[in-house]
Design a protein around this motif. Structure first.
Motif, PDB file in Angstrom:
ATOM      1  N   GLU A  50     -18.702   6.480  30.784  1.00 49.43           N
ATOM      2  CA  GLU A  50     -17.401   6.821  31.355  1.00 49.43           C
ATOM      3  C   GLU A  50     -17.332   8.298  31.697  1.00 49.43           C
ATOM      4  OE1 GLU A  50     -14.030   6.787  28.749  1.00 49.43           O
ATOM      5  OE2 GLU A  50     -15.236   7.266  26.973  1.00 49.43           O
ATOM      6  N   ARG A  51     -16.460   8.632  32.636  1.00 49.71           N
ATOM      7  CA  ARG A  51     -16.197  10.016  32.999  1.00 49.71           C
ATOM      8  C   ARG A  51     -15.050  10.552  32.153  1.00 49.71           C
ATOM      9  NH1 ARG A  51     -15.516   9.449  39.392  1.00 49.71           N
ATOM     10  NH2 ARG A  51     -14.535   7.530  38.666  1.00 49.71           N
ATOM     11  N   ILE A  52     -15.204  11.789  31.677  1.00 46.16           N
ATOM     12  CA  ILE A  52     -14.143  12.460  30.929  1.00 46.16           C
ATOM     13  C   ILE A  52     -13.995  13.849  31.536  1.00 46.16           C
ATOM     14  CG2 ILE A  52     -13.342  13.270  28.688  1.00 46.16           C
ATOM     15  CD1 ILE A  52     -15.210  11.251  27.372  1.00 46.16           C
ATOM     16  N   THR A  53     -12.777  14.228  31.898  1.00 40.22           N
ATOM     17  CA  THR A  53     -12.540  15.524  32.532  1.00 40.22           C
ATOM     18  C   THR A  53     -11.609  16.358  31.665  1.00 40.22           C
ATOM     19  OG1 THR A  53     -12.786  14.534  34.729  1.00 40.22           O
ATOM     20  CG2 THR A  53     -11.719  16.694  34.617  1.00 40.22           C
ATOM     21  N   TYR A  54     -11.964  17.630  31.520  1.00 38.74           N
ATOM     22  CA  TYR A  54     -11.154  18.573  30.753  1.00 38.74           C
ATOM     23  C   TYR A  54     -10.788  19.762  31.643  1.00 38.74           C
ATOM     24  CZ  TYR A  54     -12.730  16.220  26.466  1.00 38.74           C
ATOM     25  OH  TYR A  54     -12.992  15.309  25.480  1.00 38.74           O
ATOM     26  N   GLY A  55      -9.550  20.227  31.485  1.00 40.28           N
ATOM     27  CA  GLY A  55      -9.161  21.478  32.127  1.00 40.28           C
ATOM     28  C   GLY A  55      -8.518  21.330  33.477  1.00 40.28           C
ATOM     29  N   VAL A  56      -8.022  20.141  33.824  1.00 41.58           N
ATOM     30  CA  VAL A  56      -7.407  19.958  35.127  1.00 41.58           C
ATOM     31  C   VAL A  56      -6.113  20.766  35.233  1.00 41.58           C
ATOM     32  CG1 VAL A  56      -6.295  18.293  36.650  1.00 41.58           C
ATOM     33  CG2 VAL A  56      -8.435  17.703  35.514  1.00 41.58           C
ATOM     34  N   SER A  57      -5.293  20.737  34.185  1.00 40.24           N
ATOM     35  CA  SER A  57      -4.030  21.472  34.203  1.00 40.24           C
ATOM     36  C   SER A  57      -4.162  22.774  33.434  1.00 40.24           C
ATOM     37  CB  SER A  57      -2.914  20.623  33.576  1.00 40.24           C
ATOM     38  OG  SER A  57      -3.164  20.456  32.182  1.00 40.24           O
ATOM     39  N   GLY A 113     -29.709   3.269  13.161  1.00 37.89           N
ATOM     40  CA  GLY A 113     -28.616   2.309  13.216  1.00 37.89           C
ATOM     41  C   GLY A 113     -27.249   2.888  13.477  1.00 37.89           C
ATOM     42  N   HIS A 114     -27.157   4.153  13.802  1.00 35.30           N
ATOM     43  CA  HIS A 114     -25.875   4.780  14.086  1.00 35.30           C
ATOM     44  C   HIS A 114     -25.416   4.467  15.509  1.00 35.30           C
ATOM     45  CE1 HIS A 114     -25.776   7.221  10.423  1.00 35.30           C
ATOM     46  NE2 HIS A 114     -27.047   7.506  10.628  1.00 35.30           N
ATOM     47  N   GLY A 115     -24.111   4.421  15.690  1.00 31.59           N
ATOM     48  CA  GLY A 115     -23.562   4.396  17.032  1.00 31.59           C
ATOM     49  C   GLY A 115     -23.610   5.802  17.604  1.00 31.59           C
ATOM     50  N   VAL A 116     -24.170   5.956  18.807  1.00 28.44           N
ATOM     51  CA  VAL A 116     -24.386   7.287  19.374  1.00 28.44           C
ATOM     52  C   VAL A 116     -23.970   7.294  20.841  1.00 28.44           C
ATOM     53  CG1 VAL A 116     -26.071   9.114  19.842  1.00 28.44           C
ATOM     54  CG2 VAL A 116     -26.342   7.671  17.815  1.00 28.44           C
ATOM     55  N   HIS A 117     -23.291   8.361  21.238  1.00 35.57           N
ATOM     56  CA  HIS A 117     -23.014   8.615  22.652  1.00 35.57           C
ATOM     57  C   HIS A 117     -23.737   9.896  23.068  1.00 35.57           C
ATOM     58  CE1 HIS A 117     -19.801   5.636  22.434  1.00 35.57           C
ATOM     59  NE2 HIS A 117     -19.659   5.734  23.758  1.00 35.57           N
ATOM     60  N   LEU A 118     -24.339   9.869  24.242  1.00 37.07           N
ATOM     61  CA  LEU A 118     -24.895  11.071  24.850  1.00 37.07           C
ATOM     62  C   LEU A 118     -23.869  11.583  25.843  1.00 37.07           C
ATOM     63  CD1 LEU A 118     -27.414  12.921  25.103  1.00 37.07           C
ATOM     64  CD2 LEU A 118     -28.121  11.499  27.034  1.00 37.07           C
ATOM     65  N   VAL A 119     -23.414  12.820  25.641  1.00 38.90           N
ATOM     66  CA  VAL A 119     -22.383  13.412  26.489  1.00 38.90           C
ATOM     67  C   VAL A 119     -23.015  14.527  27.307  1.00 38.90           C
ATOM     68  CG1 VAL A 119     -20.130  14.523  26.557  1.00 38.90           C
ATOM     69  CG2 VAL A 119     -20.658  12.872  24.740  1.00 38.90           C
ATOM     70  N   THR A 120     -22.889  14.458  28.630  1.00 40.53           N
ATOM     71  CA  THR A 120     -23.539  15.410  29.526  1.00 40.53           C
ATOM     72  C   THR A 120     -22.533  16.015  30.493  1.00 40.53           C
ATOM     73  OG1 THR A 120     -25.537  14.008  29.462  1.00 40.53           O
ATOM     74  CG2 THR A 120     -25.446  15.728  31.147  1.00 40.53           C
ATOM     75  N   VAL A 121     -22.626  17.324  30.693  1.00 39.04           N
ATOM     76  CA  VAL A 121     -21.823  17.980  31.729  1.00 39.04           C
ATOM     77  C   VAL A 121     -22.413  17.600  33.087  1.00 39.04           C
ATOM     78  CG1 VAL A 121     -21.040  20.177  32.692  1.00 39.04           C
ATOM     79  CG2 VAL A 121     -21.279  19.923  30.210  1.00 39.04           C
ATOM     80  N   VAL A 122     -21.577  17.021  33.968  1.00 34.67           N
ATOM     81  CA  VAL A 122     -22.088  16.591  35.274  1.00 34.67           C
ATOM     82  C   VAL A 122     -21.518  17.412  36.425  1.00 34.67           C
ATOM     83  CG1 VAL A 122     -22.604  14.262  34.512  1.00 34.67           C
ATOM     84  CG2 VAL A 122     -20.342  14.766  35.454  1.00 34.67           C
ATOM     85  N   CYS A 146      -9.545  30.491  32.387  1.00 31.78           N
ATOM     86  CA  CYS A 146      -8.524  30.215  33.396  1.00 31.78           C
ATOM     87  C   CYS A 146      -9.159  29.566  34.626  1.00 31.78           C
ATOM     88  CB  CYS A 146      -7.827  31.515  33.794  1.00 31.78           C
ATOM     89  SG  CYS A 146      -6.527  31.288  35.032  1.00 31.78           S
ATOM     90  N   GLY A 147      -8.694  28.384  34.977  1.00 35.60           N
ATOM     91  CA  GLY A 147      -9.213  27.698  36.150  1.00 35.60           C
ATOM     92  C   GLY A 147     -10.475  26.894  35.886  1.00 35.60           C
ATOM     93  N   GLY A 148     -10.978  26.916  34.652  1.00 38.87           N
ATOM     94  CA  GLY A 148     -12.217  26.207  34.355  1.00 38.87           C
ATOM     95  C   GLY A 148     -11.986  24.719  34.171  1.00 38.87           C
ATOM     96  N   THR A 149     -12.897  23.911  34.724  1.00 37.26           N
ATOM     97  CA  THR A 149     -12.820  22.457  34.583  1.00 37.26           C
ATOM     98  C   THR A 149     -14.205  21.900  34.314  1.00 37.26           C
ATOM     99  OG1 THR A 149     -10.963  22.325  36.139  1.00 37.26           O
ATOM    100  CG2 THR A 149     -12.159  20.291  35.704  1.00 37.26           C
ATOM    101  N   LEU A 150     -14.281  20.988  33.358  1.00 35.49           N
ATOM    102  CA  LEU A 150     -15.530  20.311  33.019  1.00 35.49           C
ATOM    103  C   LEU A 150     -15.380  18.819  33.269  1.00 35.49           C
ATOM    104  CD1 LEU A 150     -16.506  21.781  29.510  1.00 35.49           C
ATOM    105  CD2 LEU A 150     -17.674  22.205  31.663  1.00 35.49           C
ATOM    106  N   ARG A 151     -16.340  18.225  33.933  1.00 39.63           N
ATOM    107  CA  ARG A 151     -16.409  16.768  34.023  1.00 39.63           C
ATOM    108  C   ARG A 151     -17.646  16.320  33.269  1.00 39.63           C
ATOM    109  NH1 ARG A 151     -15.141  14.246  39.540  1.00 39.63           N
ATOM    110  NH2 ARG A 151     -13.045  14.518  38.665  1.00 39.63           N
ATOM    111  N   LEU A 152     -17.448  15.392  32.346  1.00 45.96           N
ATOM    112  CA  LEU A 152     -18.522  14.906  31.489  1.00 45.96           C
ATOM    113  C   LEU A 152     -18.758  13.424  31.734  1.00 45.96           C
ATOM    114  CD1 LEU A 152     -17.204  16.390  28.096  1.00 45.96           C
ATOM    115  CD2 LEU A 152     -18.584  17.560  29.825  1.00 45.96           C
TER     116      LEU A 152
END
Length: 332
Positions: free
Chosen positions: A77-84, A19-28, A95-101
């Motif tokens: 939804e898409r979530i991106t880290y490391g753009v700046s 009964g928990h609310g759950v999100h599956l987060v994947t590196v794409v 340095c320079g690393g970016t992840l889109r999830l």
């Protein structure tokens, strides 16, 4: 897909059932020096508890905060880290690393049941998710398929995409089997000796009691297969090697000291193997870490498997190997 990612899917299903609310987060997608590759994932509960990893750093902390504050969307939804530069520093990305999830809410476990069932049968499946419509489907996949994302449709591949055939059901094989499963290998252990297999216990490996040479042929050895002989019994090890060295396996190794390996190569030369075939044999097997115990030898073999897979891969099948200074391998 390794055993750790399997744990993520298992736990996600259990949490939803509870009964928990759950999100599956994947590196794409990744750019630059990203800490995890596409396909890495975690399951995240609404209260912030998680299993798995997408970065091993502050990205997880930010996702936990989003979950606790209810800032994860009710649809994928898409979530991106490391753009700046500042954001990369904030989230501990290189340095320079970016992840889109992709963060996807899990409302039912039907597709998870299907995927987990296929994985446990050692089959590979692909799940396709259309972020715009929310439509998803699961179908069979091949070992060469990989996860990808075109900006709208995300395709995730689940299941072991590499195979390891171990000849011999001894202590070294048992430890190696456990390690290899976590490294995205479907592990098969072959040993026709009833007195040995009677006490064999490795739940993550498939045991076969056929003859080693027949097994190499029966499993359809290909460029994503590794074969390691660890019995110390030439009658069994050499049988497997005679077929393995002629196959497309990306890695063929055998346990034994350098003196025993020299004798083995002399024996193999008496059969229908070319010098190039015999040169493919990695023996003494494993990276040179001065290993002595079965567990240490298993670690050395697993490390070399990863090294060969990541640096040579399927493109170099059949190339003569360049042996590092190998350790002596006593009978375990």
């Amino acid at each position: 897909m390794n055993a750790l990612d399997l744990e993520v899917l298992d736990q996600a299903r259990d949490w939803v059932a509870q009964g928990h609310g759950v999100h599956l987060v994947t590196v794409v997608q990744t750019w630059g020096s990203a800490p995890r590759q596409a396909g890495a994932m975690l399951a995240l509960r609404a209260d912030g508890r998680l299993v798995g990893s997408v970065s091993g750093g502050c990205v997880e902390d930010d996702l936990i905060e989003r979950a606790r504050e209810g800032r994860l969307a009710a649809q994928a939804e898409r979530i991106t880290y490391g753009v700046s530069r500042d954001e990369a520093a904030r989230f501990g990305l290189p340095c320079g690393g970016t992840l889109r999830l992709i963060a996807e809410p899990l409302r039912d476990t039907a597709w998870l049941d299907t995927v987990l069932g296929e994985i446990r049968q050692h089959r590979i499946v692909m799940r396709t998710l259309d972020l715009q419509t929310g439509e998803a489907s699961v179908r069979a996949a091949s070992p060469t398929d990989g996860s990808d994302f075109d900006g709208r449709v995300f395709r995730a591949v689940y299941g072991p995409r590499w195979r390891l055939l171990i000849i011999g059901a001894n202590q070294t094989a048992r430890v190696l089997a456990d390690i290899a499963v976590t490294l995205d290998f479907h592990v098969i252990v072959c040993d026709p000796r009833e007195e040995v297999t009677a006490t064999w216990n490795a739940p993550h490996a498939t045991l076969t009691t056929g003859m080693p040479d027949d097994t190499v042929l029966d499993i359809g050895t290909d460029e994503r297969t590794a074969i390691v002989a660890v019995t110390h019994d030439p009658k069994l090890d050499d049988m497997a090697l005679l077929e393995a060295l002629k196959s497309r396996a990306f890695y063929v190794g055998a346990l034994g000291s350098r003196a025993n390996q020299a004798k083995r190569r002399e024996r193999l030369a008496m059969f229908d193997l070319t010098e190039e075939d015999i040169a493919r044999l990695r023996g003494p097997v494993g990276l040179p870490i001065a290993s002595r115990t079965p567990a240490e030898i298993a670690v050395a073999i697993a490390a070399e498997l990863v090294w060969v897979r990541n640096t040579l891969g399927a493109d170099e099948v059949g190339a003569p190997c360049v042996q590092p200074q190998a350790q002596a391998q006593a009978r375990p």
